[in-house]
Structures are given as structure tokens and as C-alpha cells.
Design a protein around this motif. Structure first.
Motif, PDB file in Angstrom:
ATOM      1  N   UNK A 166       7.460  36.102  -7.395  1.00 36.18           N
ATOM      2  CA  UNK A 166       7.672  37.434  -6.793  1.00 36.18           C
ATOM      3  C   UNK A 166       9.082  37.504  -6.191  1.00 36.18           C
ATOM      4  N   UNK A 167       9.496  38.690  -5.883  1.00 35.90           N
ATOM      5  CA  UNK A 167      10.804  38.866  -5.250  1.00 35.90           C
ATOM      6  C   UNK A 167      10.634  39.469  -3.859  1.00 35.90           C
ATOM      7  N   UNK A 168      11.426  38.969  -2.929  1.00 38.42           N
ATOM      8  CA  UNK A 168      11.417  39.581  -1.590  1.00 38.42           C
ATOM      9  C   UNK A 168      12.859  39.860  -1.194  1.00 38.42           C
ATOM     10  N   UNK A 169      13.020  40.764  -0.249  1.00 31.63           N
ATOM     11  CA  UNK A 169      14.372  41.092   0.205  1.00 31.63           C
ATOM     12  C   UNK A 169      14.598  40.435   1.566  1.00 31.63           C
ATOM     13  N   UNK A 170      15.695  39.692   1.669  1.00 30.65           N
ATOM     14  CA  UNK A 170      16.067  39.128   2.970  1.00 30.65           C
ATOM     15  C   UNK A 170      17.497  39.550   3.249  1.00 30.65           C
ATOM     16  N   UNK A 171      17.702  40.186   4.357  1.00 31.27           N
ATOM     17  CA  UNK A 171      19.040  40.673   4.754  1.00 31.27           C
ATOM     18  C   UNK A 171      19.708  41.450   3.610  1.00 31.27           C
ATOM     19  N   UNK A 172      18.899  42.333   2.998  1.00 29.55           N
ATOM     20  CA  UNK A 172      19.401  43.228   1.931  1.00 29.55           C
ATOM     21  C   UNK A 172      19.752  42.533   0.620  1.00 29.55           C
TER      22      UNK A 172
END
Ligand code: SF4
Ligand code: SF4
Ligand code: FES
Length: 346
Positions: free
Chosen positions: A1-7
Motif C-alpha cells: 500500500x502507499x501512504x503519504x508522509x510529509x506530502x
């Protein structure tokens, strides 16, 4: 899966915690209780924002489409408040503390520029007798135990992070008292009795669990002009650490330091088939002293080992057993002391 961290988008696996993904990607998050030791989310120093909501990163698993921020004014404020709350229940005697400059809580307090401790009452601030009683009750549960041979316990410093509870293979620690009165300690606060593997001392972030030793006596002996301080390094010690010890030993006023080769030399010197460290230490006080013409009563013997249970070896021939941590402390307390002692011969 993909997540967003600090944009920025990052790949993450099901079951991973936010903290694990951040560590892998080189995104720094502070921790005190968790990550390596537990996933209970106790100290709340590791908070991050998920779509604007504060959550603990060490025990929150990633899920699809998370939108995380790891540094913001809101996060910094929350971390500061949590650190201040931990400090409120902590001795906070840094200047004289065994772990000064080596303490995780102190490092975090510095990093988050905690200058005012809003939750620590000052003289005159606690006016009602009820408040004063609460404070007295709190300190009345403090346990100081120095009766076991290896580990010094002082719950005044404990921040209840539970690292010791989670790491001890013999389940020697747990909770005493209940609710707001809870303290981490041994059952019924009995003297610690275990195999002394040292894992709890290694894990404790503050000075609640430390190496057992009378440090002021050690320093007095090392600096005593009449004393000839001899250190023996544990044969089982990692080579790199032994090498570092070699460099600092003279600066710390050890007159003689024996490494593996030194032991063999002593054994050959005495022409005896002895390879037990105890025997070697005994030899230092007897035959080595004779050979070097040093009065045996002026010899002060140290054994340096990473194995905390070896502290039980202290006997009439061995004055001190120091851990690597204590050697680090020695250097911290004394800096680079240039050896100023002279060998006193009998
Ligand atoms: S020294 Fe090891 S066995 Fe003993 S209390 Fe600490 S972690 Fe447990
Ligand atoms: S004794 Fe140390 S490791 Fe154990 S709970 Fe207290 S602060 Fe944490
Ligand atoms: S490190 Fe996450 S709550 Fe303590």
C-alpha cells in the motif's frame, strides 16, 4: 500500500507501524517508552498527525491512504507537554545524577527546549494541605534498593515507561500499588534476585536502574597518589571496546591495564596453568605486586566487563567490577584527565 508522509508518497506493508515505516525511510521520530521495547503507547512522545489528528506512531499500524505529518507546531507542543508530564514525576536531579548526559529523558527535554516545568510544583505553589499530602504520598512510594550485588534501583527517577517489564526474560518487574499510585518495581519491592543479565539496566532510559557501585569511592581510589590502579579487561569483551578502553585507561589514572595478551604474559610469568580471571586478579595483588615491587595494599584492582553479573566477583583481591557504561560515565565525569599519579613502590 502507499501512504503519504510529509506530502511525499511511501510504500508500506500491512502490519507495519508508522514508526517502522518512518525509521526505514529515514524520517526521525522521538521515542521514549516504545519502538524497540513495547507497543503500549505510554509516553506519547512519538505523536504524529494523521489528517490533523494526533496519534502515537510506535503502536499505530499503517493503513491505506494515511496522510501523515511528523513535524508541526501542534506536534511539537504535544510532545513538549508529554515530556513535561513525564518530568513532573521524575527526580530531575540532573547535576548529580548517574545518568547525567547519558539520559534519554534529558536529551529529549533539551531537544524540545523545555525550560519551564509547568507541572512541577515549586516552593510555595502548593498551598492547600490536600495538595501537600498528595505530594508527600507520591514520594512516600519511592523505593531505593542497593542490597543486590549488581543493580542499583531508585524509583524516584522512574518514568514508568515499562521497558524493564517488557525486556526482562525472568519477569522480575511489574506494578505495585494501583491507579494513580502505580509504581514499577519488584513484587512486594523485594530485593532484586535474578541472573543479572543486565538487560533492564541497558533498557532503562533514566537513572531508575543503574550499575551497582560506589562511584565516589572509585574516583577517590583512582586519584589517590598512593594507589596503583590495575584494570583487567574481561576476556569475553568485544575487541573494539577493549581497544577504546586502552585509549582512555591511562587518562583515567589506571596505571596498568591488562588485555588478553597481558593475561597470558602473567600466566607465563608465573609458569602456572591458570586461565581463570579470578586467579589472574589474585596474581596481580600477589605475584605481580612482588615483581613490580609495589606494596599489595596499595594496589587497587578493577575488572572491566560488559557482563553485569560479573559484579558478584568482588572479593578480597578485586576491589571493583566496572561495566562499559561506568567507564563511559568515568570519562563523562572527568573528561580527559592526564595521568598525574606516580607509581609508589614498596
Ligand atoms: S538483570 Fe536481567 S533478569 Fe535481572 S531483572 Fe534485569 S533484565 Fe531481569
Ligand atoms: S525502572 Fe526504568 S525501565 Fe523500568 S519503568 Fe522505570 S524508567 Fe522504565
Ligand atoms: S514511544 Fe510511542 S508512546 Fe512512547
Amino acid at each position: 500500500m502507499q501512504i503519504k508522509i510529509n506530502n511525499k508518497k511511501y510504500a508500506a506493508k500491512v502490519g507495519e507501524t508508522i514508526f517502522q515505516v518512518c525509521m526505514r525511510e529515514g524520517i526521525k521520530i522521538p521515542t521514549l517508552c516504545g519502538a524497540k521495547y513495547s507497543h503500549e503507547g505510554l509516553c506519547r512522545v512519538c505523536v504524529v498527525e494523521n489528517s490533523g489528528r494526533l496519534i502515537t506512531s510506535c503502536n499505530t499500524k499503517v493503513c491505506k491512504d494515511m496522510d501523515l505529518v511528523t513535524e508541526s507546531e501542534k506536534i511539537s507542543k504535544a510532545r513538549r507537554i508529554n515530556l513535561e508530564l513525564l518530568w513532573a514525576d521524575h527526580a530531575g536531579k540532573c547535576a548529580t545524577c548517574k545518568k547525567n548526559r547519558l539520559c534519554d529523558l534529558q536529551k529529549l527535554a533539551e531537544e524540545y527546549r523545555i525550560e519551564n516545568f509547568h507541572f512541577v510544583p515549586r516552593r510555595g505553589e502548593m498551598t492547600s494541605s490536600e495538595e501537600q499530602k498528595l505530594l508527600r504520598d507520591n514520594w512516600s512510594r519511592v523505593v531505593v534498593e542497593n542490597e543486590n550485588p549488581c543493580i542499583s534501583r531508585n524509583s524516584e527517577f522512574c518514568v514508568e515507561c515499562r521497558r524493564c517489564i517488557n525486556i526482562c526474560p525472568e519477569q522480575k518487574f511489574g506494578f505495585n500499588h494501583r491507579a494513580g499510585d502505580v509504581v514499577v518495581g519488584t513484587p512486594y519491592e523485594k530485593v532484586l534476585d535474578c541472573s543479572f543479565c543486565g538487560k533492564c539496566v541497558e533498557a532503562c532510559p533514566v537513572a531508575a536502574l543503574t550499575d551497582q557501585n560506589d562511584f565516589s569511592k572509585i574516583i577517590k581510589d583512582l586519584d589517590d597518589l598512593k594507589k596503583f590502579s590495575v584494570a583487567v579487561i574481561d576476556l569475553e569483551m568485544d575487541g573494539k571496546i577493549s581497544e577504546q578502553l586502552k585509549n582512555i585507561s591511562h587518562e583515567q589514572n589506571f596505571e596498568k591495564i591488562f588485555f588478553d595478551l597481558g593475561f597470558e604474559k602473567i600466566i607465563k610469568l608465573e609458569e602456572k596453568e591458570r586461565n581463570e580471571e579470578d586467579e589472574i586478579i589474585k596474581n596481580i595483588r600477589t605475584e605481580y605486586a612482588r615483581k613490580e615491587k609495589i606494596d599489595p595494599k596499595n594496589i587497587c584492582t578493577f575488572f572491566i566487563s560488559s557482563k553485569i553479573y560479573k559484579k558478584v566477583r568482588k572479593n578480597e583481591y578485586l576491589d571493583y567490577v566496572l561495566s562499559e557504561r561506568e567507564v563511559v560515565r568515568l570519562v563523562r565525569d572527568r573528561g580527559n584527565i592526564v595521568a598525574g599519579k606516580m607509581k609508589i613502590k614498596a
